[in-house]
Scaffold this active site. Structure first.
Site, mmCIF file in Angstrom:
data_model
loop_
_atom_site.group_PDB
_atom_site.id
_atom_site.type_symbol
_atom_site.label_atom_id
_atom_site.label_comp_id
_atom_site.label_asym_id
_atom_site.label_seq_id
_atom_site.Cartn_x
_atom_site.Cartn_y
_atom_site.Cartn_z
ATOM 1 C CG ASP A 1 39.663 42.112 47.183
ATOM 2 O OD1 ASP A 1 40.612 43.022 47.472
ATOM 3 O OD2 ASP A 1 39.982 41.317 46.353
ATOM 4 C CG ASP B 1 45.253 39.766 42.784
ATOM 5 O OD1 ASP B 1 44.774 38.904 43.857
ATOM 6 O OD2 ASP B 1 44.758 40.922 42.142
HETATM 7 C C1 DGJ Z 1 41.412 40.933 43.936
HETATM 8 C C2 DGJ Z 1 41.849 40.023 44.586
HETATM 9 O O1 DGJ Z 1 42.955 39.300 45.538
HETATM 10 C C3 DGJ Z 1 41.307 38.447 44.055
HETATM 11 O O2 DGJ Z 1 41.556 37.244 44.952
HETATM 12 C C4 DGJ Z 1 40.084 38.487 43.961
HETATM 13 O O3 DGJ Z 1 39.170 38.704 44.737
HETATM 14 C C5 DGJ Z 1 39.617 40.185 43.349
HETATM 15 N N1 DGJ Z 1 40.211 41.050 43.554
HETATM 16 C C6 DGJ Z 1 37.878 39.900 42.970
HETATM 17 O O4 DGJ Z 1 37.333 40.935 42.463
#
Ligand code: DGJ
Length: 778
Positions: free
Chosen positions: A469, A536
């Protein structure tokens, strides 16, 4: 100088350059494949007089009428009469003027191409190099071309050397005549990525660019330049992209005389590179493709290139395990017991990989701390990662883990010991993003720290998948080296240096890129990571837009899509499970992201059966030829899918927008299948809970039963009786290839308010239907 032609052919396209009398490199043609015996002199620019305020190149050479402004060039330069945007800006002792002349053209072995710290696509058909020299600035450029014949893709980059200050250097410069072209590109932001837009090119400069640090969710680095009347399947379309994960700038300049100059490369805002004797600078690879088969033609070229030459085998073309990610199910609130319950449920439903997302290390019970120190939180996971991984393995599942390795929190040990590792300006209050700061990836010590840090965790348990991430943009651009000019570029190359090591060290791990969703969805990332979390926003309908738009340039195989809970956490929208499944299933990284324990027995049954179907078809979703289809609807209906190479099978998703009571005769979009064959077209059972008819039910139910009352709710929770309160509709058709090609196969109608029959589809808003199409045995 003797004139010379350089011609690159792919299967269906031709690229022609000419070294003219002066030694300049003219770009004569890029478009559909030309005849092998084509008379290339036809492609010359025909003007032989100068316009009023034109500047001649040099009165002492062959032709007084020669003005750079009127020609088509492979490199755009300033100072000798070309007043369009230069593709290279270099400040030497003689100022900004430049004049590159041809030195040599070399056909080189593909194995000789050097990576230069960038990801390098594999198995090119040909590698060509053109050397040019500028006497004014005493600089040399090498133009490198990699040809991917079967993909109809050409890559180009520039290697530059000279003493002075490089202020701009595009990966490619393409001058073409404008043939009523318009641009197709994307815009967006967090959670709202990949909105498509079309822009009619007007005189002046159109730019797509970002300075965020990653390639960003503002604009994806791909764009199309297409004839205004090109369709999904016909007309000339060009596609462009960049194999780069940092800030980019793509410009299209339309000149006074209706020509286009197209450039793509690192963003020259906030960029410079001062070069000393013996130093050189290399651009990332630009990607060019073109097709006469409309937008789908270009998409298929891009997809072929990405799957065959960019994404690492063995994952590029094979089915990925169906996963359960705990993020939206638990967020930070979990412990080993809870995770084990999730694993139990997942394994019973045929899910193959359990992914532990954010929150598993110390100081990480929310998003305010903990980053950079991946020490397992023993309060949550007393047996460490190993216990959870082993538990998943025992249940027949793989185990995967979330990381955010490029970041640092201020409360960390690393920050205490090495504040200079964080990108911050000394004595200036830093600008936070998600309460965190970026590590300085241009620093080799930081690169080593990340490699060691990630490796230690990967070796602590049986981890077979990683979600990498990246949740903030760059700010306070201050690397400890104080090399400010090229910080974005150096950061991006630092990332590649790290990934290069980790990919070689752990070749069997499946890697998923993520940057708060799609903040770094690009070809650089896909050179290392096999798939990317698109957004997201997990809402199934929003994802239709995003996936459909991104599929113009990226195959479904590299997109991750999850079935999440309703109401959806980002939009509070309620989309039926069937549709959430359909839409996520049409992506390479298919999985779930919700608390499975909260599902009703019927939902669980659906998921378990759905997973069996997904396992049968996932390789097809990954490897079938992608098409977007045109629906006959006047509403916001979209359709896309895959067709097998032999055209015997197809999988077609038709997605509704917001519903309306306006009845439309729905037909299956025209599909390019075999004319002489017959096909079976079928769907899964489409299930509607009668509760969704609301108080209308009063008209058919006994008075004491309320649609949202205890009796219906009780039935909903009972395994055997739950089915009683559902209406099931399944579509089945047999049709000839001719009929399917015509787009006239009439489909079951939608609910329009005056009754339900066995052929009525009752899910209205945002629902989708997946059509499974297979040739019928005689
Ligand atoms: C952002 C990601 O896109 C989510 O899927 C998740 O992993 C969160 N970060 C976790 O902090």
């Amino acid at each position: 100088m003797e004139q010379k032609y350089i011609r690159f052919d792919t299967l269906n396209s031709t690229y022609v350059l000419r070294v003219n009398e002066v030694g300049h490199l003219e770009n004569l043609y890029y478009g559909p494949l030309l005849a092998s015996e084509e008379n290339l002199t036809q492609l010359f620019h025909k003007r032989d007089n100068m316009l009023g305020t034109s500047t001649g190149y040099d009165a002492s050479v062959f032709d007084n009428a020669y003005s750079l402004d009127a020609r088509f060039f492979e490199v755009g330069t300033a100072g000798k009469g070309d007043y369009r945007k230069p593709s290279i800006i270099f400040l030497s002792d003689n100022g900004y003027s430049q004049d590159y002349k041809f030195v040599s053209f070399n056909t080189r072995k593909v194995s000789e191409v050097t990576a230069e710290g960038f990801p390098l696509p594999h198995d090119a058909s040909k590698y060509y190099e053109i050397e040019m020299y500028c006497a004014i600035s005493n600089s040399t450029i090498y133009l490198d071309y990699l040809i991917f014949k079967e993909s109809d893709v050409i890559l180009r980059r520039v290697r530059f050397s000279g003493i002075g200050r490089l202020e701009k250097i595009s990966s490619f410069n393409l001058d073409i005549v404008n043939n009523n072209y318009e641009v197709f590109a994307t815009y967006g932001t967090w959670g709202n990525e990949a909105h498509p837009f079309t822009h009619k090119l007007m005189p002046g400069v159109f730019e797509l660019q970002t300075n965020a640090g990653p390639s960003s969710n503002r604009h994806n680095p791909f764009f199309l330049v297409k004839e205004q009347d090109a369709t999904l399947n016909s007309g000339i379309v060009y596609g462009f992209n960049l194999i780069y994960s940092g800030p980019f700038s793509a410009t299209i300049e339309r000149t006074f005389d209706n020509r286009l100059r197209i450039q793509h490369g690192i963003n020259d805002d906030l960029f410079a590179k001062t070069l000393q004797e013996g130093e050189s600078f290399v651009t990332p690879w630009g990607v060019l493709t073109t097709s006469t088969k409309g937008e789908n033609g270009v998409s298929q070229n891009f997809h072929h290139f990405i799957q065959n030459h960019l994404v690492r085998s063995p994952f590029a073309k094979s089915a990925r395990p169906i996963l359960l990610n705990n993020w939206e199910g638990t967020y930070f609130d979990f412990n080993a017991k809870k995770l084990k319950y999730l694993i139990d449920d997942a394994s019973q439903l045929g899910i193959e990989l359990f992914v532990l997302d954010d929150g598993w290390f110390i100081n990480r019970d929310d998003d305010r701390g903990g980053l950079s120190n991946y020490e397992v939180n023993k309060k949550k996971l007393p047996g460490g990662l190993k216990e959870i991984a082993n538990y998943a393995n025992k249940k027949g599942m793989k185990f995967g883990l979330w990381f955010e390795p490029e970041m640092i929190s201020k409360d960390s040990k690393l920050y205490e010991e090495h504040p200079e590792y964080a990108v911050m300006i000394p004595d200036v209050s830093p600008s936070p993003g998600r309460n965190q700061y970026s590590l300085d990836l241009s620093n080799k010590d930081v690169q080593k720290y990340i490699i060691d840090n990630v490796s230690a965790v990967l070796e602590s348990a049986n981890i077979e998948y990683v979600k990498w991430d990246y949740n903030r943009n760059l700010s306070d651009f201050y690397p400890s080296s104080r090399v400010f000019e090229s910080f974005f570029y150096d950061y991006t190359k630092g990332l590649y240096a790290i990934l290069e090591v980790l990919m070689n060290k752990y070749p069997t791990i499946l890697w998923e890129g993520c940057a708060s969703g799609g903040n770094r969805f690009d070809l650089g990332i896909l050179s290392y990571f096999d798939q990317i979390w698109v957004s997201d926003t997990s809402d199934a309908y929003e994802r239709i837009r995003m996936h459909r738009t991104l599929a113009k340039a990226y195959p479904l195989s590299v997109m991750s899509g999850h079935v999440s809970a309703i109401p959806n956490h980002q939009l509070l929208r309620n989309i039926p499970l069937q549709t959430r499944f359909n839409n996520a299933f049409m992506s390479g990284g298919f999985g779930y992201e919700l608390d499975l324990a909260k599902l009703t027995p019927l939902n669980k049954k659906f998921i378990s059966e759905g997973n069996n179907i997904a396992k049968l078809f996932s390789e097809f979703v990954i490897n079938g030829n992608y098409y977007e289809f045109k629906t006959n609807s006047q509403k916001e209906k979209y359709s896309y899918g895959v067709i097998s190479e032999d055209k015997k099978h197809a999988l077609v998703l038709v997605s509704n927008g917001s519903g309306s009571i306006l009845p439309e005769t729905l037909t299956l979009p025209a599909l390019p299948l075999l004319e002489e064959a017959f096909y079976e077209v079928t769907t899964m059972e489409q299930i509607t809970d009668i509760g969704s008819f609301g108080s209308l039910l009063k008209r058919v139910l006994p008075k004491f039963i309320k649609y949202d009352g205890p009796i219906i709710n009780y039935l909903r929770k009972r395994k055997s009786t739950e089915e009683l309160i559902n209406i099931k509709v399944q579509e089945n058709y047999v049709a000839s290839g001719k009929l399917l090609r015509s787009g006239k196969l009439s489909l079951y109608p939608e609910w329009t308010g005056t009754g339900v029959g066995p052929t009525t589809r009752s899910g209205i808003d945002f629902n989708s239907v997946l059509y499974f199409i297979s040739i019928k045995d005689k």
